[in-house]
Design a protein around this motif. Structure first.
Motif, PDB file in Angstrom:
ATOM      1  N   HIS A 162     -13.359  61.279 -34.163  1.00 62.68           N
ATOM      2  CA  HIS A 162     -12.478  61.737 -35.240  1.00 62.68           C
ATOM      3  C   HIS A 162     -11.207  62.358 -34.644  1.00 62.68           C
ATOM      4  O   HIS A 162     -10.929  63.545 -34.781  1.00 62.68           O
ATOM      5  N   HIS A 210     -10.666  58.005 -42.116  1.00 60.44           N
ATOM      6  CA  HIS A 210     -10.560  59.239 -41.345  1.00 60.44           C
ATOM      7  C   HIS A 210      -9.479  60.168 -41.892  1.00 60.44           C
ATOM      8  O   HIS A 210      -9.657  61.387 -41.921  1.00 60.44           O
ATOM      9  N   GLU A 211      -8.364  59.606 -42.330  1.00 55.01           N
ATOM     10  CA  GLU A 211      -7.239  60.452 -42.728  1.00 55.01           C
ATOM     11  C   GLU A 211      -7.314  60.909 -44.181  1.00 55.01           C
ATOM     12  O   GLU A 211      -6.724  61.925 -44.530  1.00 55.01           O
ATOM     13  N   TYR A 227      -9.500  56.784 -33.838  1.00 55.32           N
ATOM     14  CA  TYR A 227      -9.744  55.903 -34.982  1.00 55.32           C
ATOM     15  C   TYR A 227      -8.583  54.962 -35.297  1.00 55.32           C
ATOM     16  O   TYR A 227      -8.744  53.983 -36.029  1.00 55.32           O
ATOM     17  N   SER A 274     -17.537  62.289 -37.517  1.00 57.74           N
ATOM     18  CA  SER A 274     -17.034  62.947 -36.306  1.00 57.74           C
ATOM     19  C   SER A 274     -17.127  62.025 -35.099  1.00 57.74           C
ATOM     20  O   SER A 274     -16.290  62.074 -34.200  1.00 57.74           O
ATOM     21  N   GLY A 297     -13.857  61.098 -42.555  1.00 53.07           N
ATOM     22  CA  GLY A 297     -14.510  60.165 -41.641  1.00 53.07           C
ATOM     23  C   GLY A 297     -15.580  60.842 -40.808  1.00 53.07           C
ATOM     24  O   GLY A 297     -15.666  62.067 -40.731  1.00 53.07           O
TER      25      GLY A 297
END
Length: 309
Positions: free
Chosen positions: A205, A164-165, A153, A171, A169
């Motif tokens: 991810h 995502h972090e 990502y 998969s 987010g």
């Protein structure tokens, strides 16, 4: 060129810019010049610092990159050389494409160029797999090519990284489903394809790492080549390359995207089933290494005469 080359990264706060800066801080013979936060968007301040350096690296969106090129080129004889990491000039005829291993003479062309465009991460893998085969006559230029790829990502920019972090987010997701991903023009041009390829990328991810794959029906290709013919053509093309290697495969292989993370290496593989006349070409690389900052530093070193072309 001065004993110590001066470099300014315009857009050093982004993912690619930070990666380039981190690498350049470890490079002897290079002095980094920077602007304070309030001056980073000041055209006069940027123009002034551009006149003080040997090389400007652009880590900006396309429109902003074009503005920076105009600022730099407006300096006339005092204009610095430029390495652009955006998509703006990757197929421009008066810019040199910064994939040093693409052809035997490409590193020399980069070393001598005034303007160099840093390649996209996905096309780096796709071009490495396809160009040698097209040049060898094993894959016709008008063959209906499909390129599939998955990246971490970190290649998706600030919003995707935060998604995502911070919130987990998805998969896995496909994108570019309008068939007009911005990397297609360079993928087609530098792979020497006359027919526009289908390119469908995806993101997983995981932070970084990349796999780029191209499936082939061997019995539809001229001369009905074997997988060994494809592998041999790749080996010949990249013979002597330090960063691009052809790796032998086995039918039971499983291939993960992350093992080359934090390196500037790229691995190429040919999987096949002889009975079915089917093959799969795969490139593995770090989308932040050979796919971005690592490739940029390789080009910077060539442009500044720190590496032999």
């Amino acid at each position: 060129m001065a004993a110590t080359a001066r470099v300014f990264i315009d857009g050093e706060a982004g993912t690619t810019g930070l990666g380039i800066r981190e690498r350049l801080l470890k490079q002897p013979g290079i002095a980094l010049k920077s602007l304070s936060g309030e001056k980073r968007k000041d055209p006069a301040a940027r123009r002034e610092i551009m006149g003080e350096v040997d090389l400007v690296v652009l880590c900006l969106p396309d429109a902003a990159a074009k503005e920076s090129v105009a600022l730099a080129d407006g300096l006339g004889n005092a204009a610095p050389r430029i390495l652009d990491a955006s998509t703006a000039y990757r197929v421009a005829p008066d810019w040199v494409y910064g994939f040093a291993e693409m052809d035997r003479g490409q590193a020399k062309r980069i070393a001598e160029a005034k303007h160099v465009s840093n390649p996209g991460c996905y096309p780096t893998g796709g071009i490495a797999l396809l160009r040698p085969l097209v040049e060898a006559g094993l894959v016709p230029a008008d063959y209906p090519i499909t390129v599939n790829a998955v990246s971490g990502y970190s290649g998706g920019g600030k919003a995707m990284i935060e998604a995502h972090e911070q919130s987990g987010g998805p998969s896995f997701e496909l994108y570019g489903l309008g068939f007009e991903h911005k990397h297609v023009p360079e993928l087609q041009q530098y792979s020497k394809l006359s027919r526009r390829p289908i390119f469908i990328p995806s993101v997983g991810h995981f932070r970084q790492g990349m796999l780029v794959s191209v499936p082939l029906h061997l019995d539809t290709l001229p001369g009905k080549p074997k997988a060994a013919d494809l592998e041999a053509a790749l080996e010949r093309h990249f013979e002597g390359a330090e960063l691009v290697k052809v790796v032998k495969t086995a039918p039971t292989d499983r291939l993960e995207a992350e093992p080359l993370n934090d390196t500037d290496q790229m691995e190429l593989r040919v999987y096949s089933n002889a009975a079915l006349n089917q093959a799969l070409l795969v490139a593995r690389l770090d989308n932040l290494g050979k796919g971005a900052s690592g490739a940029a530093v390789q080009n910077i070193r060539l442009m500044l005469g720190l590496d032999k072309a």
